[in-house]
Design a protein around this motif. Structure first.
Motif, PDB file in Angstrom:
ATOM      1  N   SER A 281      10.842   9.239  -1.629  1.00 30.62           N
ATOM      2  CA  SER A 281      10.917  10.289  -0.616  1.00 30.62           C
ATOM      3  C   SER A 281      10.281  11.561  -1.158  1.00 30.62           C
ATOM      4  O   SER A 281      10.195  11.761  -2.371  1.00 30.62           O
ATOM      5  CB  SER A 281      12.369  10.567  -0.224  1.00 30.62           C
ATOM      6  OG  SER A 281      13.060  11.182  -1.305  1.00 30.62           O
ATOM      7  N   ASP A 282       9.863  12.424  -0.234  1.00 27.52           N
ATOM      8  CA  ASP A 282       9.339  13.729  -0.644  1.00 27.52           C
ATOM      9  C   ASP A 282      10.430  14.575  -1.291  1.00 27.52           C
ATOM     10  O   ASP A 282      10.151  15.397  -2.174  1.00 27.52           O
ATOM     11  CB  ASP A 282       8.750  14.469   0.554  1.00 27.52           C
ATOM     12  CG  ASP A 282       7.416  13.888   1.003  1.00 27.52           C
ATOM     13  OD1 ASP A 282       7.032  12.803   0.501  1.00 27.52           O
ATOM     14  OD2 ASP A 282       6.766  14.503   1.869  1.00 27.52           O
ATOM     15  N   ASP A 283      11.671  14.379  -0.850  1.00 24.39           N
ATOM     16  CA  ASP A 283      12.789  15.124  -1.438  1.00 24.39           C
ATOM     17  C   ASP A 283      12.943  14.797  -2.916  1.00 24.39           C
ATOM     18  O   ASP A 283      13.144  15.694  -3.746  1.00 24.39           O
ATOM     19  CB  ASP A 283      14.094  14.810  -0.699  1.00 24.39           C
ATOM     20  CG  ASP A 283      14.131  15.418   0.694  1.00 24.39           C
ATOM     21  OD1 ASP A 283      13.463  16.456   0.898  1.00 24.39           O
ATOM     22  OD2 ASP A 283      14.805  14.864   1.563  1.00 24.39           O
ATOM     23  N   ALA A 286      10.050  16.399  -4.831  1.00 25.99           N
ATOM     24  CA  ALA A 286      10.210  17.846  -4.959  1.00 25.99           C
ATOM     25  C   ALA A 286      11.226  18.195  -6.038  1.00 25.99           C
ATOM     26  O   ALA A 286      11.010  19.111  -6.842  1.00 25.99           O
ATOM     27  CB  ALA A 286      10.634  18.439  -3.618  1.00 25.99           C
ATOM     28  N   GLU A 287      12.321  17.456  -6.075  1.00 19.82           N
ATOM     29  CA  GLU A 287      13.354  17.723  -7.076  1.00 19.82           C
ATOM     30  C   GLU A 287      12.846  17.399  -8.477  1.00 19.82           C
ATOM     31  O   GLU A 287      13.030  18.180  -9.422  1.00 19.82           O
ATOM     32  CB  GLU A 287      14.603  16.910  -6.773  1.00 19.82           C
ATOM     33  CG  GLU A 287      15.734  17.149  -7.772  1.00 19.82           C
ATOM     34  CD  GLU A 287      17.002  16.382  -7.441  1.00 19.82           C
ATOM     35  OE1 GLU A 287      17.956  16.466  -8.236  1.00 19.82           O
ATOM     36  OE2 GLU A 287      17.043  15.705  -6.396  1.00 19.82           O
ATOM     37  N   ARG A 293       9.838  21.511  -1.252  1.00 24.19           N
ATOM     38  CA  ARG A 293       9.448  20.308  -0.519  1.00 24.19           C
ATOM     39  C   ARG A 293       8.207  20.548   0.328  1.00 24.19           C
ATOM     40  O   ARG A 293       7.363  19.651   0.482  1.00 24.19           O
ATOM     41  CB  ARG A 293      10.600  19.839   0.364  1.00 24.19           C
ATOM     42  CG  ARG A 293      10.368  18.457   0.978  1.00 24.19           C
ATOM     43  CD  ARG A 293      11.492  18.077   1.920  1.00 24.19           C
ATOM     44  NE  ARG A 293      11.359  16.710   2.384  1.00 24.19           N
ATOM     45  CZ  ARG A 293      10.502  16.311   3.317  1.00 24.19           C
ATOM     46  NH1 ARG A 293       9.679  17.208   3.872  1.00 24.19           N
ATOM     47  NH2 ARG A 293      10.443  15.043   3.694  1.00 24.19           N
ATOM     48  N   GLN A 294       8.053  21.760   0.885  1.00 28.63           N
ATOM     49  CA  GLN A 294       6.940  22.023   1.780  1.00 28.63           C
ATOM     50  C   GLN A 294       5.586  21.984   1.071  1.00 28.63           C
ATOM     51  O   GLN A 294       4.547  21.822   1.710  1.00 28.63           O
ATOM     52  CB  GLN A 294       7.128  23.383   2.449  1.00 28.63           C
ATOM     53  CG  GLN A 294       6.940  24.568   1.505  1.00 28.63           C
ATOM     54  CD  GLN A 294       7.316  25.875   2.138  1.00 28.63           C
ATOM     55  OE1 GLN A 294       8.464  26.268   2.153  1.00 28.63           O
ATOM     56  NE2 GLN A 294       6.316  26.570   2.680  1.00 28.63           N
ATOM     57  N   ARG A 297       3.892  17.571  -1.310  1.00 26.39           N
ATOM     58  CA  ARG A 297       2.903  16.592  -0.852  1.00 26.39           C
ATOM     59  C   ARG A 297       1.509  17.219  -0.780  1.00 26.39           C
ATOM     60  O   ARG A 297       0.514  16.581  -1.160  1.00 26.39           O
ATOM     61  CB  ARG A 297       3.319  16.018   0.507  1.00 26.39           C
ATOM     62  CG  ARG A 297       2.353  14.973   1.061  1.00 26.39           C
ATOM     63  CD  ARG A 297       2.899  14.321   2.306  1.00 26.39           C
ATOM     64  NE  ARG A 297       3.950  13.372   1.980  1.00 26.39           N
ATOM     65  CZ  ARG A 297       3.741  12.073   1.758  1.00 26.39           C
ATOM     66  NH1 ARG A 297       2.500  11.584   1.795  1.00 26.39           N
ATOM     67  NH2 ARG A 297       4.737  11.267   1.505  1.00 26.39           N
ATOM     68  N   ASN A 355       9.148  29.925  -0.669  1.00 21.85           N
ATOM     69  CA  ASN A 355       9.788  28.854   0.084  1.00 21.85           C
ATOM     70  C   ASN A 355      10.816  29.407   1.066  1.00 21.85           C
ATOM     71  O   ASN A 355      11.617  30.227   0.725  1.00 21.85           O
ATOM     72  CB  ASN A 355      10.474  27.895  -0.886  1.00 21.85           C
ATOM     73  CG  ASN A 355      11.055  26.678  -0.174  1.00 21.85           C
ATOM     74  OD1 ASN A 355      10.613  26.329   0.923  1.00 21.85           O
ATOM     75  ND2 ASN A 355      12.041  26.063  -0.803  1.00 21.85           N
TER      76      ASN A 355
END
Length: 355
Positions: A281-283, A286-287, A293-294, A297, A355
């Motif tokens: 996942s993107d989440d 990001a972590e 997260r924005q 990607r 963010n």
């Protein structure tokens, strides 16, 4: 060759530090008496002054202090590598250079470091490949969509014109390699991926591959040096609205980087398999990569293409001119990250605050 004073901002950073090192390596053309470095801390001042450079602890958000620094040190050329998002930093430098020009009647120059992510479809760029000679300023101005990098580019270009300062925009692509500066040695994306992979015991990539433009840090530093040389030699380079340059040496695919990293990390026993996996996942990405997260990607899948018709700008001759050299250097990237990692980069901090 003109005897002009040069200020490099972000001189304790990855790019700025490497530019200072490249200038110092040619001290017959760039004497230390003409080189100034803007940094953030007293520790960085002491570190750079050991090289013979006059280091200035300078808050670029303080317009008055920036003006004082430029005027008191008789700065003629600013190489601004300290930020491409916050237009205030460049604006204060340009305003100071405008005062310097007005006081002396001499030309002053501002070299602004932008990033090529602003010219990807994923970053909202609708025009596709940028070709040599394209009116990039006009395209950005007409688009007028509020994307921070493009907004800063146009604001910098317009303010410089208003102030009578000769301005250049340098589009910096994906940068890799170990920096030669005194302070910061690492780039951003590859070290972040190395650290995340070691923590997770696996290399991950996004489900979408992307070809994007890239440059080795040593070649990028030489690009800045070449531009400065041409200024000192009195060459009239296209500037202002026509002064967009892209320091692009080659293209590379992120999946190829991820796979080469997986092999290099596996060979060291730092991950469990020599194959790159897909981020669940993107989440999670990001972590693990410590990014909002924005942006996560966008920073790994944005496709940017710059077409110079097989010619490099300004007669530049990058030595790292194809992706195979980059992919073969992943072992060096891993070793450099393990040796030089000092935590999250300045760019990542900026992204966190936006963010």
């Amino acid at each position: 060759m003109a005897d002009l004073n040069i200020l490099v901002t972000g001189a304790a950073g990855y790019i700025g530090g490497s530019v200072i090192a490249a200038l110092l390596s040619e001290n017959t053309q760039f004497p230390t008496k003409n080189l100034f470095a803007a940094v953030r801390t007293e520790e960085q001042v002491q570190s750079l002054q050991s090289l013979g450079v006059k280091a200035l602890q300078l808050d670029l958000l303080n317009e008055q202090k920036v003006a004082e620094a430029v005027l008191q040190n008789e700065i003629d050329i600013v190489v601004h590598t300290a930020g491409s998002i916050d237009a205030r930093l460049a604006a204060h430098l340009i305003l100071a250079l405008g005062k310097r020009r007005e006081a002396t009647g001499k030309d002053t120059y501002h070299i602004h470091s932008s990033v090529t992510t602003g010219y990807s479809k994923e970053g909202g760029w609708p025009y596709g490949t940028i070709k040599d000679g394209d009116p990039v300023y006009k395209m950005e101005k007409e688009l007028n969509d509020g994307f921070p990098i493009r907004t800063t580019n146009t604001a910098v270009t317009e303010l410089a014109k208003e102030q009578g300062v000769t301005n250049f925009i340098v589009g910096v692509p994906f940068v890799y390699g170990t920096g030669s500066g005194k302070w910061k040695k690492l780039s951003q994306n590859i070290p972040a991926t190395v650290k995340a992979s070691i923590t997770l015991k696996a290399v991950y990539k996004f489900d979408q591959d992307s070809k994007f433009v890239a440059v080795h840090i040593s070649d990028l530093a030489e690009f800045y040096v070449l531009m400065i040389k041409k200024i000192l030699q009195g060459e009239k380079l296209p500037s202002g609205e026509e002064g967009y340059y892209f320091a692009v040496a080659h293209e590379v695919g992120w999946w190829d980087i991820a796979q080469s990293l997986a092999g290099a990390l596996s060979a060291r026993g730092l991950v469990t398999e020599p194959q790159a996996r897909i981020w669940p996942s993107d989440d999670m990405a990001a972590e693990a990569l410590d990014l909002p997260r924005q942006f996560v990607r966008l920073m790994h899948t944005a496709r940017v293409t710059i077409d110079y018709n097989k010619r490099y700008p300004l007669g530049w001759e990058p030595k790292w001119d194809d992706q195979q050299k980059l992919l073969a250097s992943m072992g060096e990237e891993v070793a450099a990250t393990l040796q030089h990692d000092k935590g999250r980069t300045t760019l990542f901090d900026v992204l966190k605050t936006t963010n």
